[in-house]
Design an enzyme around this catalytic site. Structure first.
Site, PDB file in Angstrom:
ATOM      1  N   ASP A 185       0.820  -1.232  -0.162  1.00  0.00           N
ATOM      2  CA  ASP A 185      -0.014   0.051   0.041  1.00  0.00           C
ATOM      3  C   ASP A 185       0.814   1.252   0.008  1.00  0.00           C
ATOM      4  O   ASP A 185       0.609   2.077  -0.827  1.00  0.00           O
ATOM      5  CB  ASP A 185      -0.792  -0.233   1.279  1.00  0.00           C
ATOM      6  CG  ASP A 185      -2.254  -0.821   1.020  1.00  0.00           C
ATOM      7  OD1 ASP A 185      -2.703  -0.987  -0.097  1.00  0.00           O
ATOM      8  OD2 ASP A 185      -2.786  -1.068   2.042  1.00  0.00           O
ATOM      9  N   LEU A 186       1.704   0.977   0.972  1.00  0.00           N
ATOM     10  CA  LEU A 186       2.651   2.563   1.031  1.00  0.00           C
ATOM     11  C   LEU A 186       3.433   2.773   0.004  1.00  0.00           C
ATOM     12  O   LEU A 186       3.569   3.865  -0.559  1.00  0.00           O
ATOM     13  CB  LEU A 186       3.535   2.396   2.360  1.00  0.00           C
ATOM     14  CG  LEU A 186       2.792   2.554   3.695  1.00  0.00           C
ATOM     15  CD1 LEU A 186       3.608   2.195   4.880  1.00  0.00           C
ATOM     16  CD2 LEU A 186       2.252   3.727   3.611  1.00  0.00           C
TER      17      LEU A 186
END
Length: 413
Positions: A185-186
């Site tokens: 995600d990051l």
């Protein structure tokens, strides 16, 4: 209501840009938080009465003056600084019309709905691009807008598994392991941010916006980096090696007399200095270990000897002595120790911001970006649900209080 005159002016290099943020959870919000840190005016669009899913992903939560949990989780706080929250139901025609009016004022739109969802509400890129040709529109999904998996929902854990990182993370004889944070995600948020900045550069040169199609799986494959290239070059699977490194030796965790230290020898000179400090200069001249290639090929002989040597002295012996010699060495800090580290403190990586639900300023992780001319500033704590609805609609669209009240009574905001 806070007025523009009451708020500190943005100092970051993106001051003046407007962002219509239709993202939630982590990948998209992490990108828009950075845009906000860089000075952009980020408006977080949330569903009335519900908001970002991560608001409920607790405990822990912010506690109020009575010590009771509020609605603001630590997870939510981690990715929503420097934004203003409005509630808007764009599933209704009136909400769609309001959203399009806000898009007209925006430089950037980010969204992370499943493929095809926003098309039902006339808010997909192909439905906006002709009317707003300079718009930079970034979509974040699990698998992208094309391909056989495009309709699927994507989650970080699944993508870490599908994208190969779990196969090379963990002890050699242990179970596959995901990373301790939602790194797919990051990193998708980070790659998405880079793409947005590149698209803004293109728009400034040509006047033309574009659609950016970001996928968690694409990103996970990309940041396999040298581990993925290991396979493409050799045709062999990268071995799962725990804390060791497949192509650098010694580069792993070692037990000292009172805890673990990390030894990260990056070249032969550092290895020689380590051996001299350890009282074993013979290990630097032994032909099995004189070069990194030799050490990689003979790690099974070398590593047990180094573990025995390092275990004879306490951590501080190695940390202090090797740092003086320029040999990379570090402790393995717990998270609480990270924020007590003098270097982390000196770099301002823990900040405080006032929050409307907390009796004292809340503590947040600071931005790692340090600018000499356009510093990051901290203007907005992670907002409560709909905290800035009236303010933004007045400021962006010029709506008067009566008009906003009517929208609220109609369930649009």
């Amino acid at each position: 209501m806070t007025t523009p005159a009451d708020r500190p002016a943005a100092t970051g290099p993106l001051a003046g840009l407007k962002v219509f943020d239709m993202t939630r959870v982590l990948a998209g919000p992490s990108a828009t938080q950075i845009l906000g840190d860089l000075g952009a005016d980020v408006v977080k669009v949330e569903r009335p009465g519900q908001g970002d899913d991560t608001r409920k992903w607790g405990p822990p939560y912010i506690r109020n003056a009575e010590g009771e949990n509020t609605t603001e989780s630590a997870y939510y706080l981690s990715a929503n600084r420097n934004k203003r929250s409005i509630t808007l139901d764009f599933t209704k025609p009136e909400g769609q019309a309001l959203a399009r009016r806000m898009v007209a004022r925006s430089d950037i739109v980010l969204e992370n709905y499943k493929v095809g969802t926003l098309k039902r509400y006339n808010l997909a890129y192909e439905q906006l691009k002709d009317e707003f040709p300079g718009l930079v529109y970034c979509s974040v999904t699990g698998f992208g807008q094309t391909g056989p998996y495009a309709p699927r929902a994507g989650y970080d854990f699944l993508v870490q598994a599908m994208g190969g990182i779990m196969s090379i993370t963990g002890e050699p004889d242990g179970d596959p392991q995901k990373l301790g944070v939602g790194i797919a995600d990051l990193m998708t948020g980070m790659y998405g941010l880079v793409a947005i900045l590149a698209a803004l550069r293109h728009r400034d040169q040509t006047g033309k916006g574009q659609h950016i199609d970001m996928a968690l799986l694409d990103t996970q494959v990309a940041w396999l980096s040298y581990a993925g290239q290991y396979f493409l070059t050799s045709g062999q699977q990268v071995p799962r090696m725990g804390n060791a490194h497949p192509t650098i030796v010694p580069y792993e965790a070692f037990p000292a007399a009172d805890g673990y230290v990390i030894l990260g020898v990056g070249n032969d000179g550092q290895y020689t200095r380590f051996c001299e400090f350890a009282g074993r200069p013979d290990l630097a001249t032994d032909l099995r270990f004189t070069t990194n290639e030799a050490r990689v090929n003979n790690r099974l002989e070398l590593i047990p000897m180094l573990r025995e040597i390092i275990s004879q002295q306490p951590r501080d012996h190695w940390l202090t002595g090797l740092a003086t010699l320029g040999v990379p060495c570090s402790p393995i800090n717990r998270v609480d120790q990270v924020f007590e580290d003098p270097q982390v403190k000196a770099r301002g990586m823990e900040i405080e911001m006032p929050h409307p639900l907390a009796p004292e300023p809340i503590h947040l992780i600071g931005s790692p970006m340090k600018f000499s001319e356009t510093p990051v500033d901290y203007r907005h704590a992670p907002p409560t649900l709909g905290q800035h609805t009236d303010e933004v609609l007045t400021e962006w669209l010029g709506l008067d209080p009566e008009a906003v009240s009517k929208l609220r009574s109609d369930g649009i905001v």
